[in-house]
Design a protein around this motif. Structure first.
Motif, PDB file in Angstrom:
ATOM      1  N   GLN A 145       0.825  -1.204   0.000  1.00 36.95           N
ATOM      2  CA  GLN A 145       0.000   0.000   0.000  1.00 36.95           C
ATOM      3  C   GLN A 145       0.863   1.259   0.000  1.00 36.95           C
ATOM      4  OE1 GLN A 145      -2.333  -1.058   3.466  1.00 36.95           O
ATOM      5  NE2 GLN A 145      -4.063  -1.710   2.203  1.00 36.95           N
TER       6      GLN A 145
ATOM      7  N   LEU B  24      -4.489  -1.274  -8.351  1.00 34.17           N
ATOM      8  CA  LEU B  24      -5.635  -1.744  -7.575  1.00 34.17           C
ATOM      9  C   LEU B  24      -5.610  -3.263  -7.440  1.00 34.17           C
ATOM     10  CD1 LEU B  24      -8.344  -1.240  -6.160  1.00 34.17           C
ATOM     11  CD2 LEU B  24      -9.444  -1.297  -8.411  1.00 34.17           C
TER      12      LEU B  24
ATOM     13  N   VAL C 217     -15.422   0.804  -8.834  1.00 30.59           N
ATOM     14  CA  VAL C 217     -14.783   2.030  -8.342  1.00 30.59           C
ATOM     15  C   VAL C 217     -15.143   3.248  -9.184  1.00 30.59           C
ATOM     16  CG1 VAL C 217     -12.840   0.733  -7.401  1.00 30.59           C
ATOM     17  CG2 VAL C 217     -12.672   1.679  -9.703  1.00 30.59           C
TER      18      VAL C 217
ATOM     19  N   PRO D  29     -17.503   5.911  -7.120  1.00 31.96           N
ATOM     20  CA  PRO D  29     -16.736   6.700  -6.132  1.00 31.96           C
ATOM     21  C   PRO D  29     -15.708   7.629  -6.773  1.00 31.96           C
ATOM     22  CG  PRO D  29     -16.937   4.434  -5.398  1.00 31.96           C
ATOM     23  CD  PRO D  29     -17.458   4.473  -6.806  1.00 31.96           C
TER      24      PRO D  29
ATOM     25  N   ALA E 296     -15.389  11.610  -6.421  1.00 31.46           N
ATOM     26  CA  ALA E 296     -14.148  12.261  -5.993  1.00 31.46           C
ATOM     27  C   ALA E 296     -13.772  13.401  -6.928  1.00 31.46           C
ATOM     28  CB  ALA E 296     -13.019  11.231  -5.928  1.00 31.46           C
TER      29      ALA E 296
ATOM     30  N   ALA F 268     -10.484  12.193  -3.746  1.00 33.64           N
ATOM     31  CA  ALA F 268     -10.403  10.731  -3.627  1.00 33.64           C
ATOM     32  C   ALA F 268     -10.012  10.316  -2.220  1.00 33.64           C
ATOM     33  CB  ALA F 268      -9.395  10.193  -4.639  1.00 33.64           C
ATOM     34  N   VAL F 269      -9.086  11.069  -1.597  1.00 39.06           N
ATOM     35  CA  VAL F 269      -8.696  10.758  -0.222  1.00 39.06           C
ATOM     36  C   VAL F 269      -9.885  10.925   0.720  1.00 39.06           C
ATOM     37  CG1 VAL F 269      -7.244  11.487   1.713  1.00 39.06           C
ATOM     38  CG2 VAL F 269      -6.271  11.311  -0.584  1.00 39.06           C
TER      39      VAL F 269
ATOM     40  N   GLY G 111     -12.337   8.061   0.027  1.00 43.36           N
ATOM     41  CA  GLY G 111     -11.800   6.780   0.480  1.00 43.36           C
ATOM     42  C   GLY G 111     -11.813   6.647   1.991  1.00 43.36           C
TER      43      GLY G 111
ATOM     44  N   GLN H 271     -15.395   6.183   3.234  1.00 43.88           N
ATOM     45  CA  GLN H 271     -15.918   4.835   3.001  1.00 43.88           C
ATOM     46  C   GLN H 271     -15.336   3.840   3.991  1.00 43.88           C
ATOM     47  OE1 GLN H 271     -16.802   5.028  -1.840  1.00 43.88           O
ATOM     48  NE2 GLN H 271     -15.627   3.385  -0.972  1.00 43.88           N
ATOM     49  N   GLN H 272     -14.028   3.962   4.271  1.00 44.33           N
ATOM     50  CA  GLN H 272     -13.409   3.025   5.207  1.00 44.33           C
ATOM     51  C   GLN H 272     -13.932   3.229   6.619  1.00 44.33           C
ATOM     52  OE1 GLN H 272     -11.425   0.428   4.473  1.00 44.33           O
ATOM     53  NE2 GLN H 272     -11.794   0.971   2.337  1.00 44.33           N
TER      54      GLN H 272
ATOM     55  N   GLY I 291     -20.761   1.512   0.846  1.00 41.29           N
ATOM     56  CA  GLY I 291     -19.688   2.485   0.661  1.00 41.29           C
ATOM     57  C   GLY I 291     -19.961   3.506  -0.439  1.00 41.29           C
TER      58      GLY I 291
ATOM     59  N   ALA J   5     -20.255   7.724  -0.295  1.00 42.34           N
ATOM     60  CA  ALA J   5     -19.525   8.655  -1.160  1.00 42.34           C
ATOM     61  C   ALA J   5     -20.462   9.687  -1.758  1.00 42.34           C
ATOM     62  CB  ALA J   5     -18.805   7.876  -2.253  1.00 42.34           C
TER      63      ALA J   5
END
Length: 249
Positions: free
Chosen positions: A104, A170, A184, A187, A191, A207-208, A211, A214-215, A226, A230
Motif C-alpha cells: 500500500q 488496484l 470504483v 466513487p 471524488a 479521492a482521499v 476513500g 468509506q473506510q 460504501g 460517497a
C-alpha cells in the motif's frame, strides 16, 4: 487483468509481495490500455466529435463502451477472481498505530508520483498547455492554430494509460475481476466532482476524502453501502460549493 501476462516471474523484493517484473507490467499495462483507448476513440468517439454531437450523446456512448469492454473481459478472462501472486504472504507493518501493508505504501507513492508528473505535463509542456486550452475552448484553440485532433489523441492515450496503471495497482491490493473498474467508477466520479473538475490535485484530495469516509463508515455500516456514503458526501459538499471544494473558480 492484462498485467497477469507478466506475473509472476521473480521472487518478492524486500517487504513487498511483488518482484522486479511488476514494473515492466505497469509499463505494459500503460501502453496496452493507452492504445486500446485510442482504438475506442477512433471507432466510437471521433465520428461523434466530427458530427458535433451533444455531450449527452457522448455520455451515452461512454456507458455503452463501458459495457462492451466489460463483456469482452468476461469473454477473455472469465468471471472468476484472480490474483497476481497466489499464496504469497502480505504481512502488515505498524505505521503510527495503524496496520499497513508495504504494497500500500508502494501504491500511494506511485500514485503521488503520477499526479506530480501529470501536473508537470499540464503546466510545463507545450502539449499540456494545448490540452488545457482545448479543454477550455475547443473552437478558440482550433482557431489559434492548435491541432486539436492531435491533442485529443494524446489525451485519450494518456488517460487510457493512466487508467491501466491505476487498475494494475488496484489489483495489487485487491482481487482481480472483470468488473473491478465498474465498482470504483462511481466513487471516482464523486471524488472528481468533489475536488473540482480540471484540477488534478483536487481530484486526488477528493479521492482521499471519499476513500477515508468509506473506510470509516465500514466500521458501523455494511461495506456494500460504501458508494452510497460517497454520494451523500458529494451531495452535501455540492450544497456548500457547487463548483467543487478545491476549484479555483
Amino acid at each position: 487483468l492484462l498485467a497477469l501476462a507478466l506475473l509472476p516471474l521473480f521472487p518478492p523484493v524486500g517487504p513487498f509481495s511483488f518482484g522486479f517484473e511488476f514494473l515492466p507490467a505497469l509499463l505494459f499495462a500503460f501502453l496496452f490500455t493507452g492504445l486500446a483507448a485510442l482504438l475506442l476513440d477512433r471507432l466510437l468517439y471521433r465520428p461523434l466529435r466530427l458530427r458535433a454531437a451533444p455531450a449527452v450523446i457522448l455520455a451515452m456512448m461512454a456507458f455503452a463502451a463501458a459495457f462492451l469492454v466489460r463483456s469482452l473481459l468476461y469473454l477473455l478472462f472469465g468471471p472468476d477472481f484472480a490474483f497476481y501472486y497466489t499464496g504469497r504472504p502480505r504481512p502488515a507493518v505498524d505505521f503510527l498505530g495503524v496496520p499497513v501493508r508495504p504494497d500500500q505504501f508502494f501504491i500511494l507513492g506511485t500514485s503521488l508520483l503520477l499526479v506530480l508528473l501529470l501536473h508537470l505535463l499540464l503546466t510545463r509542456t507545450k502539449l499540456g498547455k494545448a490540452m488545457r486550452a482545448t479543454a477550455d475552448n475547443p473552437e478558440l484553440a482550433r482557431a489559434s492554430g492548435i491541432p486539436t485532433e492531435r491533442v485529443a489523441l494524446w489525451t485519450w492515450f494518456l488517460a487510457g494509460g493512466l487508467a491501466g496503471v491505476a487498475g494494475t495497482l488496484l489489483g495489487l491490493d485487491a482481487q482481480l475481476r472483470p468488473e473491478m473498474g465498474w465498482f470504483v467508477l462511481l466513487p471516482l466520479f464523486a471524488a472528481v466532482i468533489l475536488g473540482g473538475i480540471g484540477n488534478p490535485y483536487g481530484a486526488l484530495a477528493g479521492a482521499v476524502v471519499i476513500g477515508v469516509a468509506q473506510q470509516v463508515s465500514s466500521s458501523f455500516l455494511n461495506p456494500a453501502y460504501g458508494p452510497g456514503v460517497a454520494f451523500v458526501i458529494l451531495i452535501l459538499a455540492l450544497f456548500v460549493r457547487p463548483e467543487g471544494l478545491f476549484s479555483r473558480r
